[in-house]
Write an enzyme that holds these catalytic residues in place. Structure first.
Site, PDB file in Angstrom:
ATOM      1  N   TRP A  46      45.820  49.302  64.617  1.00 40.01           N
ATOM      2  CA  TRP A  46      45.535  50.156  63.397  1.00 40.01           C
ATOM      3  C   TRP A  46      43.970  50.118  63.359  1.00 40.01           C
ATOM      4  O   TRP A  46      43.539  49.286  63.117  1.00 40.01           O
ATOM      5  CB  TRP A  46      46.142  50.050  62.305  1.00 40.01           C
ATOM      6  CG  TRP A  46      45.659  50.744  61.226  1.00 40.01           C
ATOM      7  CD1 TRP A  46      44.676  50.506  60.482  1.00 40.01           C
ATOM      8  CD2 TRP A  46      45.998  52.076  60.845  1.00 40.01           C
ATOM      9  NE1 TRP A  46      44.404  51.456  59.359  1.00 40.01           N
ATOM     10  CE2 TRP A  46      45.263  52.491  59.561  1.00 40.01           C
ATOM     11  CE3 TRP A  46      46.919  52.902  61.434  1.00 40.01           C
ATOM     12  CZ2 TRP A  46      45.152  53.881  59.150  1.00 40.01           C
ATOM     13  CZ3 TRP A  46      47.042  54.387  60.784  1.00 40.01           C
ATOM     14  CH2 TRP A  46      46.118  54.688  59.805  1.00 40.01           C
ATOM     15  N   ASP A  49      38.527  53.469  58.271  1.00 46.60           N
ATOM     16  CA  ASP A  49      37.321  53.882  58.374  1.00 46.60           C
ATOM     17  C   ASP A  49      36.078  53.086  59.013  1.00 46.60           C
ATOM     18  O   ASP A  49      36.297  51.932  59.089  1.00 46.60           O
ATOM     19  CB  ASP A  49      36.878  53.783  56.769  1.00 46.60           C
ATOM     20  CG  ASP A  49      37.705  54.050  55.830  1.00 46.60           C
ATOM     21  OD1 ASP A  49      38.529  54.844  56.074  1.00 46.60           O
ATOM     22  OD2 ASP A  49      37.578  53.766  54.661  1.00 46.60           O
ATOM     23  N   GLN A  65      37.684  49.266  59.597  1.00 47.21           N
ATOM     24  CA  GLN A  65      38.869  48.773  58.555  1.00 47.21           C
ATOM     25  C   GLN A  65      40.043  48.458  59.796  1.00 47.21           C
ATOM     26  O   GLN A  65      40.300  49.905  60.710  1.00 47.21           O
ATOM     27  CB  GLN A  65      39.606  50.122  57.804  1.00 47.21           C
ATOM     28  CG  GLN A  65      38.717  50.234  56.574  1.00 47.21           C
ATOM     29  CD  GLN A  65      38.881  49.050  55.516  1.00 47.21           C
ATOM     30  OE1 GLN A  65      39.668  48.862  54.826  1.00 47.21           O
ATOM     31  NE2 GLN A  65      37.931  48.140  55.791  1.00 47.21           N
ATOM     32  N   TRP A  73      48.655  51.221  58.750  1.00 46.10           N
ATOM     33  CA  TRP A  73      47.747  50.697  57.860  1.00 46.10           C
ATOM     34  C   TRP A  73      48.392  49.316  57.452  1.00 46.10           C
ATOM     35  O   TRP A  73      49.619  49.131  57.032  1.00 46.10           O
ATOM     36  CB  TRP A  73      47.443  51.488  56.600  1.00 46.10           C
ATOM     37  CG  TRP A  73      46.666  51.201  55.865  1.00 46.10           C
ATOM     38  CD1 TRP A  73      44.940  51.139  55.954  1.00 46.10           C
ATOM     39  CD2 TRP A  73      46.467  50.295  54.728  1.00 46.10           C
ATOM     40  NE1 TRP A  73      44.267  50.704  54.888  1.00 46.10           N
ATOM     41  CE2 TRP A  73      45.198  50.098  54.105  1.00 46.10           C
ATOM     42  CE3 TRP A  73      47.742  49.733  53.899  1.00 46.10           C
ATOM     43  CZ2 TRP A  73      44.988  49.247  53.005  1.00 46.10           C
ATOM     44  CZ3 TRP A  73      47.324  48.780  52.735  1.00 46.10           C
ATOM     45  CH2 TRP A  73      46.207  48.760  52.278  1.00 46.10           C
ATOM     46  N   SER A 106      36.570  48.969  52.551  1.00 45.76           N
ATOM     47  CA  SER A 106      35.473  49.427  53.110  1.00 45.76           C
ATOM     48  C   SER A 106      33.994  49.200  52.678  1.00 45.76           C
ATOM     49  O   SER A 106      34.043  48.642  51.187  1.00 45.76           O
ATOM     50  CB  SER A 106      35.302  51.026  53.143  1.00 45.76           C
ATOM     51  OG  SER A 106      36.452  51.407  54.193  1.00 45.76           O
ATOM     52  N   ARG A 179      35.525  51.352  44.559  1.00 46.44           N
ATOM     53  CA  ARG A 179      35.433  50.797  45.727  1.00 46.44           C
ATOM     54  C   ARG A 179      34.243  51.361  46.774  1.00 46.44           C
ATOM     55  O   ARG A 179      33.744  52.411  46.481  1.00 46.44           O
ATOM     56  CB  ARG A 179      36.635  50.849  46.849  1.00 46.44           C
ATOM     57  CG  ARG A 179      37.352  52.277  46.935  1.00 46.44           C
ATOM     58  CD  ARG A 179      38.586  52.043  47.654  1.00 46.44           C
ATOM     59  NE  ARG A 179      39.300  53.352  47.631  1.00 46.44           N
ATOM     60  CZ  ARG A 179      40.398  53.620  47.182  1.00 46.44           C
ATOM     61  NH1 ARG A 179      40.666  53.006  45.959  1.00 46.44           N
ATOM     62  NH2 ARG A 179      40.804  54.715  47.016  1.00 46.44           N
ATOM     63  N   ASP A 180      34.315  50.716  48.070  1.00 47.98           N
ATOM     64  CA  ASP A 180      33.362  51.208  49.265  1.00 47.98           C
ATOM     65  C   ASP A 180      31.806  51.274  48.911  1.00 47.98           C
ATOM     66  O   ASP A 180      31.355  52.338  48.952  1.00 47.98           O
ATOM     67  CB  ASP A 180      34.146  52.640  49.526  1.00 47.98           C
ATOM     68  CG  ASP A 180      35.581  52.850  49.781  1.00 47.98           C
ATOM     69  OD1 ASP A 180      36.121  51.905  49.999  1.00 47.98           O
ATOM     70  OD2 ASP A 180      36.119  53.942  49.581  1.00 47.98           O
ATOM     71  N   GLU A 231      36.248  58.738  47.634  1.00 48.34           N
ATOM     72  CA  GLU A 231      36.006  57.527  48.326  1.00 48.34           C
ATOM     73  C   GLU A 231      34.492  57.383  49.349  1.00 48.34           C
ATOM     74  O   GLU A 231      33.870  58.397  49.617  1.00 48.34           O
ATOM     75  CB  GLU A 231      37.115  57.322  49.409  1.00 48.34           C
ATOM     76  CG  GLU A 231      38.393  57.323  48.665  1.00 48.34           C
ATOM     77  CD  GLU A 231      39.846  57.185  49.534  1.00 48.34           C
ATOM     78  OE1 GLU A 231      40.561  56.403  49.233  1.00 48.34           O
ATOM     79  OE2 GLU A 231      39.721  57.691  50.591  1.00 48.34           O
TER      80      GLU A 231
HETATM   81  C1  FRU Z   1      39.041  55.601  52.746  1.00 48.86           C
HETATM   82  C2  FRU Z   1      39.912  54.331  52.223  1.00 48.86           C
HETATM   83  C3  FRU Z   1      38.651  53.448  51.232  1.00 48.86           C
HETATM   84  C4  FRU Z   1      39.536  52.135  51.530  1.00 48.86           C
HETATM   85  C5  FRU Z   1      39.838  51.807  52.699  1.00 48.86           C
HETATM   86  C6  FRU Z   1      41.080  51.130  52.801  1.00 48.86           C
HETATM   87  O1  FRU Z   1      39.943  55.665  53.990  1.00 48.86           O
HETATM   88  O2  FRU Z   1      40.944  54.457  51.594  1.00 48.86           O
HETATM   89  O3  FRU Z   1      38.464  54.013  50.125  1.00 48.86           O
HETATM   90  O4  FRU Z   1      38.238  51.007  51.128  1.00 48.86           O
HETATM   91  O5  FRU Z   1      40.353  53.332  53.252  1.00 48.86           O
HETATM   92  O6  FRU Z   1      41.584  50.908  54.134  1.00 48.86           O
END
Ligand code: FRU
Length: 509
Positions: A46, A49, A65, A73, A106, A179-180, A231
């Protein structure tokens, strides 16, 4: 003899990972049905991002990711790949593993040239990754503080990483979606600026050393699209006619223009503390269903190179591939253009794509009355090519990519609605999720009467860039047989100024 247990484990893990790398070098891979031949996808398992994209010592790093145990996921790691030209990728061992603070969500990576972090040793410049630690236990327990920002550094070109003992460096103030982090150096004030997605808006933080972050400002509660969670943001300067503008990219899921996840952006100014948009309109960087979590590489000077995940959360876990799941878009150069909607972003496939060009078949001044069969022009590679079309006077047209099973994707322009479209209703495997089949549209943003179109066609995706890249659309598709036929269809006479189709060689073989 005393066995160094830690060293033994490290060697074992590395050994396993290097086996993964050896697989990647083995050309018997990357032949599976629907395997992208021009786009990065990991050997197996899998991917979502793109993360930590940074250019360092003549190498483009792409972290991503990654869940190394399944094609759905799961507990997130940072996978790692490198490229010299943004086109050919070499997959390396996993860079970051989940730990007691959680999964590795991310984030970004920077070159800390001034060693502000103090991680540099013996003159070695540290690469520093800034990412979200997502604590699944905290999430399950129903707390709101399970996402926190952490850092790690590498002194060997991103091959091995050490997590900072003082993690997390930015604690959650009580926002579920926190996040991110995308970090950039703000030279004027000699500080790092972090752009963070905080549920339904952006929060900016700054730090002198990548460790001690303070809040600067917030943006976005009443700007842009809010059909889902904000995000994966990005903030960077871009010049137009000598003037610097700041672009704030905000990914959104769901709530995209064609359903599910998509990338929006704002253009404005940034003074080191606060982002001020020129207006609060919604603008989309890519209108198609399959570009998400797109952000830019850091440390590339004034050039801004964008890369997205070529999928959509609506069906990303269900797309019909078996060994790996999902891929990245073609890297794109971003620039600003004055359009009828103000200053907007235009994107174009990076010129390095020419590194895989095969033969070109070109024609000029062709008049199409009904159908022009182009099947013979797609060369030996058939389903991997760049098509460039230029029209002096734009009218409706449809490019039909099809196979002998009657599966087809329709791509084109509708002059009644003044829209570009990609229709994958009958594209092959479409039943794995109810929203996958469909016709997706995007507005034409230029005022010019003339028009140009660039399509990047891989065997499982189509990327459209129209009018100098003012409108772009990305869509994946899963035909049961390659689309070896190509035809241009019109209702009214269409005069083509030029048409060129260039075969693209596989980046894996
Ligand atoms: C975006 C997201 C991010 C997060 C990641 C988790 O696609 O949801 O916000 O950090 O994927 O895999």
């Amino acid at each position: 003899m005393k066995i160094n247990f830690k060293l033994f484990i490290a060697l074992a893990i590395n050994g396993l990972s290097f086996a993964g790398y050896a697989q990647n070098a083995n050309v018997t891979h990357y032949n599976e049905p629907h395997r992208p031949q021009l786009h990065f996808s990991p050997v197996q398992h899998w991917v979502n991002d793109p993360n930590g994209m940074v250019y360092f010592n003549h190498t483009y790093h792409l972290f991503f990711q990654y869940y190394p145990e399944d094609i759905v996921w799961g507990p997130m790691h940072w996978g790692h790949a490198v490229s010299k030209d943004l086109i050919h990728w070499k997959e390396l061992p996993i860079a970051l593993y989940p730990d007691s603070l959680g999964y590795i969500f991310s984030g970004s990576a920077v070159v800390d040239s001034n060693n502000t972090s103090g991680f540099g040793k013996n003159g070695k410049v540290p690469l520093v990754a800034i990412f979200t630690h997502h604590d699944p236990k905290g999430e399950k327990a129903g707390t709101d503080v399970f996402q926190n920002q952490s850092i790690a550094y590498s002194l060997d070109e991103g091959n091995t990483w050490t997590k900072y003992a003082g993690n997390p460096v930015l604690k959650n103030p009580g926002i579920r979606d926190f996040r991110d982090p995308k970090v950039m150096w703000y030279a004027k004030e000699k500080k790092w600026v972090m752009t963070l997605a905080t549920k339904d808006h952006i929060t900016f933080y700054s730090a002198p050393d990548l460790k001690n972050w303070i809040k600067e400002s917030e943006f976005g509660l009443r700007a842009g699209a809010h059909g889902g969670v904000w995000e994966c943001p990005d903030l960077f300067p871009l010049k137009l006619n000598g003037k610097t503008y700041w672009v704030l990219v905000v990914n959104l899921n769901p709530g995209g223009p064609n359903g599910g996840s998509a990338t929006q952006y704002f253009v404005g100014s940034f003074d080191g503390n606060k982002f001020s948009p020129a207006d609060t309109q919604t603008r989309w960087l890519d209108y198609g269903p399959d570009e998400y979590a797109g952000i830019t590489w850091s440390n590339t000077g004034s050039r801004k190179i964008f890369l997205g995940w070529m999928s959509n959360w609506t069906y990303a876990n269900q797309v019909p591939t078996e060994k790996w799941r999902n891929a990245m878009t073609t890297p794109r150069d971003l620039r600003l253009i004055q359009s009828k909607q103000g200053i907007v972003i235009a994107s174009a496939p990076v010129p390095e794509l020419a590194n895989i060009y095969a033969n070109t078949v070109a024609s000029k001044n062709v008049v199409v009355n009904q159908t022009l069969d182009l099947s013979a022009k797609t060369g030996k590679l058939k389903s991997q090519y760049v098509l460039k079309l230029s029209l002096a006077q734009l009218k409706s047209y449809t490019l039909k990519l099809s196979n002998s099973k009657g599966e087809e994707v329709l791509v084109g322009y509708d002059d009644v609605k003044d829209q570009y479209f990609i229709d994958r209703t009958k594209s092959g495997e479409v039943d794995f999720q109810k929203d996958f089949a469909g016709r997706f549209t995007a507005p034409r943003l230029t005022v010019s009467k003339s028009s140009d179109l660039t399509l990047v066609v891989d065997n499982a995706s189509i990327e459209l860039f129209a009018d100098g890249g003012l409108t772009s659309m990305t869509a994946v598709c899963f035909p049961n047989q390659d689309y070896t036929k190509l035809a241009l269809q019109v209702d009214k006479k269409l005069k083509i100024k030029s048409l060129a189709i260039t075969g693209l060689k596989s980046i894996w073989h």
